[in-house]
Design a protein around this motif. Structure first.
Motif, mmCIF file in Angstrom:
data_model
loop_
_atom_site.group_PDB
_atom_site.id
_atom_site.type_symbol
_atom_site.label_atom_id
_atom_site.label_comp_id
_atom_site.label_asym_id
_atom_site.label_seq_id
_atom_site.Cartn_x
_atom_site.Cartn_y
_atom_site.Cartn_z
ATOM 1 N N VAL A 1 -14.873 43.790 7.664
ATOM 2 C CA VAL A 1 -14.046 42.977 6.761
ATOM 3 C C VAL A 1 -14.324 41.489 6.927
ATOM 4 O O VAL A 1 -14.265 40.728 5.953
ATOM 5 N N LEU A 2 -14.654 41.044 8.142
ATOM 6 C CA LEU A 2 -14.970 39.629 8.339
ATOM 7 C C LEU A 2 -16.274 39.258 7.639
ATOM 8 O O LEU A 2 -16.410 38.161 7.090
ATOM 9 N N ASN A 3 -17.234 40.179 7.638
ATOM 10 C CA ASN A 3 -18.495 39.884 6.964
ATOM 11 C C ASN A 3 -18.378 40.014 5.446
ATOM 12 O O ASN A 3 -19.177 39.432 4.718
ATOM 13 N N VAL A 4 -17.413 40.792 4.966
ATOM 14 C CA VAL A 4 -17.118 40.788 3.532
ATOM 15 C C VAL A 4 -16.702 39.378 3.114
ATOM 16 O O VAL A 4 -17.128 38.869 2.070
ATOM 17 N N ILE A 5 -15.894 38.734 3.958
ATOM 18 C CA ILE A 5 -15.477 37.350 3.690
ATOM 19 C C ILE A 5 -16.687 36.418 3.693
ATOM 20 O O ILE A 5 -16.866 35.596 2.782
ATOM 21 N N THR A 6 -17.539 36.552 4.717
ATOM 22 C CA THR A 6 -18.703 35.677 4.846
ATOM 23 C C THR A 6 -19.608 35.757 3.621
ATOM 24 O O THR A 6 -19.910 34.743 2.981
ATOM 25 N N LYS A 7 -20.038 36.953 3.291
ATOM 26 C CA LYS A 7 -20.978 37.125 2.181
ATOM 27 C C LYS A 7 -20.302 36.898 0.838
ATOM 28 O O LYS A 7 -20.946 36.437 -0.118
ATOM 29 N N GLY A 8 -19.024 37.204 0.757
ATOM 30 C CA GLY A 8 -18.295 36.932 -0.479
ATOM 31 C C GLY A 8 -18.235 35.449 -0.778
ATOM 32 O O GLY A 8 -18.475 35.005 -1.904
ATOM 33 N N LEU A 9 -17.954 34.648 0.263
ATOM 34 C CA LEU A 9 -17.893 33.198 0.091
ATOM 35 C C LEU A 9 -19.272 32.617 -0.198
ATOM 36 O O LEU A 9 -19.420 31.761 -1.078
ATOM 37 N N GLU A 10 -20.276 33.078 0.545
ATOM 38 C CA GLU A 10 -21.624 32.542 0.350
ATOM 39 C C GLU A 10 -22.141 32.798 -1.061
ATOM 40 O O GLU A 10 -22.823 31.962 -1.650
ATOM 41 N N THR A 11 -21.808 33.971 -1.595
ATOM 42 C CA THR A 11 -22.334 34.372 -2.901
ATOM 43 C C THR A 11 -21.555 33.781 -4.062
ATOM 44 O O THR A 11 -22.138 33.307 -5.041
ATOM 45 N N TRP A 12 -20.211 33.766 -3.949
ATOM 46 C CA TRP A 12 -19.387 33.463 -5.113
ATOM 47 C C TRP A 12 -18.709 32.102 -5.105
ATOM 48 O O TRP A 12 -18.273 31.625 -6.144
ATOM 49 N N MET A 13 -18.626 31.456 -3.932
ATOM 50 C CA MET A 13 -17.956 30.158 -3.897
ATOM 51 C C MET A 13 -18.618 29.107 -4.789
ATOM 52 O O MET A 13 -17.939 28.373 -5.514
ATOM 53 N N PRO A 14 -19.960 28.988 -4.775
ATOM 54 C CA PRO A 14 -20.582 27.986 -5.669
ATOM 55 C C PRO A 14 -20.259 28.230 -7.144
ATOM 56 O O PRO A 14 -20.027 27.282 -7.902
ATOM 57 N N ILE A 15 -20.236 29.501 -7.524
ATOM 58 C CA ILE A 15 -19.916 29.844 -8.915
ATOM 59 C C ILE A 15 -18.463 29.501 -9.219
ATOM 60 O O ILE A 15 -18.138 28.993 -10.297
ATOM 61 N N TYR A 16 -17.593 29.751 -8.257
ATOM 62 C CA TYR A 16 -16.171 29.436 -8.436
ATOM 63 C C TYR A 16 -15.973 27.929 -8.609
ATOM 64 O O TYR A 16 -15.235 27.480 -9.492
ATOM 65 N N PHE A 17 -16.611 27.138 -7.750
ATOM 66 C CA PHE A 17 -16.494 25.683 -7.851
ATOM 67 C C PHE A 17 -16.942 25.194 -9.226
ATOM 68 O O PHE A 17 -16.317 24.323 -9.830
ATOM 69 N N LEU A 18 -18.038 25.760 -9.698
ATOM 70 C CA LEU A 18 -18.634 25.301 -10.946
ATOM 71 C C LEU A 18 -17.819 25.730 -12.160
ATOM 72 O O LEU A 18 -17.515 24.908 -13.044
ATOM 73 N N GLN A 19 -17.443 27.001 -12.215
ATOM 74 C CA GLN A 19 -16.813 27.541 -13.419
ATOM 75 C C GLN A 19 -15.291 27.388 -13.443
ATOM 76 O O GLN A 19 -14.720 27.106 -14.491
ATOM 77 N N ALA A 20 -14.651 27.579 -12.308
ATOM 78 C CA ALA A 20 -13.185 27.538 -12.283
ATOM 79 C C ALA A 20 -12.641 26.151 -11.958
ATOM 80 O O ALA A 20 -11.678 25.691 -12.575
ATOM 81 N N GLN A 21 -13.253 25.465 -10.993
ATOM 82 C CA GLN A 21 -12.762 24.156 -10.576
ATOM 83 C C GLN A 21 -13.513 23.005 -11.252
ATOM 84 O O GLN A 21 -13.091 21.854 -11.128
ATOM 85 N N HIS A 22 -14.625 23.325 -11.914
ATOM 86 C CA HIS A 22 -15.425 22.317 -12.631
ATOM 87 C C HIS A 22 -15.868 21.179 -11.721
ATOM 88 O O HIS A 22 -15.835 20.006 -12.093
#
Length: 389
Positions: A217-238
């Protein structure tokens, strides 16, 4: 070589080996654009090369641990590094997507036994009182490899192309094998001269299976953040990702520092209360991740991301620091293989899970809830671990 110096030298060699292994992953990520352009393949097809490596690497964790217990730590380190070096060089010889996928899958299989072998050798070189600290220092090399690799490899790719970068890494690996062999002789240590017994899975400490779940579960967090955080910043937070570029190394550095000190913190601050270190770190990860999700300014996003990586790394490395103090010598490699299998499986599941949640709900809020739940599972599961007596 003085006996007191030998464990330190072994730790340095294993640390460098771990750095090289993780440097390759960074080099592969950097090379993706060049490979796609040369082979004229889509991003989805390129993603198959990364998946092929992680599939082979994950599948080899438990078998690699068993091989380590049978052959011995030093032999397994040498075999893994030789195959790793050759397949790294072969990556630069790939002529098509198919050959690249096959090479990366075999590459994952070759690299799979190294963590179990390296950590088992640490257990042989260090007394139980020092194993946790030596183990956490060894694992911190993962962050060092990922941070240093771009500084060395990017100029090589820019000047000579992506293929040469893999030749370079392969040569470094073979040089390390030579040094390791010369320094670590005799390869067959006293602890490896006895005939290996068949692994009895019922004899493995039950806490190992709990740690495998926490690592997952900790690595789900790691890879989830690495993969999707940039997209979230760009699309949701602009938020313009260019503004984050120079800050990208900071979370990795924070994670590396946490990994480095994890064993020390567990032994000196949480002695006989080891599970509470994992519990508190997981709980803080949950809190900081929620803060990062709610942040709308660049400063607070970076602050919370650094805190998330620090506490998450403290918890994840804490698992291995804990394990180093409780394992039976006969099943050390197999047990580490089980724990690492959980972590790698989480790395495979993480991006898929977050992508599925975003697609199903149409919102990143649900995806973050999924990551928060993972941190909560890690915290709750850690309470079932018996402390070290």
């Amino acid at each position: 070589m003085k006996k007191s110096i030998k464990p330190i030298v072994s730790l340095i060699l294993l640390y460098i080996g771990y750095m090289l292994l993780f440097a390759d992953r960074t080099v592969m990520n950097i090379s993706m654009a060049y490979i796609g352009k040369e082979f004229q393949i889509s991003p989805a097809a390129l993603g198959a090369t990364a998946s092929a490596f992680f599939l082979g690497y994950t599948l080899m964790q438990i078998p690699g641990g068993i091989v380590t217990d049978i052959l011995g730590s030093k032999k397994t380190v040498i075999i893994s590094l030789i195959l790793w070096s050759l397949l790294t060089a072969f990556t630069g010889l790939a002529t098509s997507l198919i050959t690249l996928v096959v090479i990366r899958f075999l590459f994952g299989l070759a690299e799979g036994p190294y963590p179990s072998a390296a950590l088992k050798q640490i257990s042989e070189e260090y007394d139980k009182s020092d194993r946790s600290q030596a183990t956490s220092v060894t694992i911190s090399s993962n962050y060092a490899g990922a941070a240093i690799a771009p500084l060395i490899i990017v100029p090589i790719i820019a000047s000579h192309g992506w293929r040469v970068s893999f030749y370079f890494l392969g040569i470094l690996g073979l040089i390390l094998v030579g040094l390791y062999y010369l320094i670590e002789r005799p390869i067959k240590s006293k602890k490896e001269t006895t005939t290996a017994k068949k692994i009895n899975w019922r004899e493995i400490d039950k806490r190992i299976w709990i740690f495998a779940i926490i690592g997952l579960v900790l690595n789900v967090i790691t890879k989830g953040l690495e993969t999707w955080m940039p997209i979230y910043f760009l699309q949701a937070q602009h938020i313009n990702l260019k503004n984050l570029a120079w800050l990208v190394p900071l979370p990795v550095i924070a994670g590396g520092i946490a990994a480095f000190i994890s064993g020390f913190v567990m032994v000196h601050i949480f002695r006989k209360r080891e599970r509470w270190m994992i519990f508190i770190s997981s709980l803080l990860t949950l809190i900081f991740m929620f803060g990062m999700y709610k942040s709308t300014t660049l400063v607070w996003i970076v602050i919370f991301e650094i805190l998330v990586y620090f506490t998450k790394s403290l918890a994840f490395t804490g698992i291995f620091s804990f394990v180093a103090q409780i394992l039976d010598e006969k099943t050390y490699g197999s047990s580490i293989g089980v724990v690492n299998f959980g972590g790698q499986l989480g790395g495979f599941i993480g991006p898929l899970l977050i992508g599925w949640l975003v697609q199903l709900s149409g919102s990143y809020s649900v995806a973050f809830v999924g990551l928060v739940v993972c941190a909560l599972i890690a915290a709750i599961t850690s309470t079932f671990v018996k402390n070290i007596k």
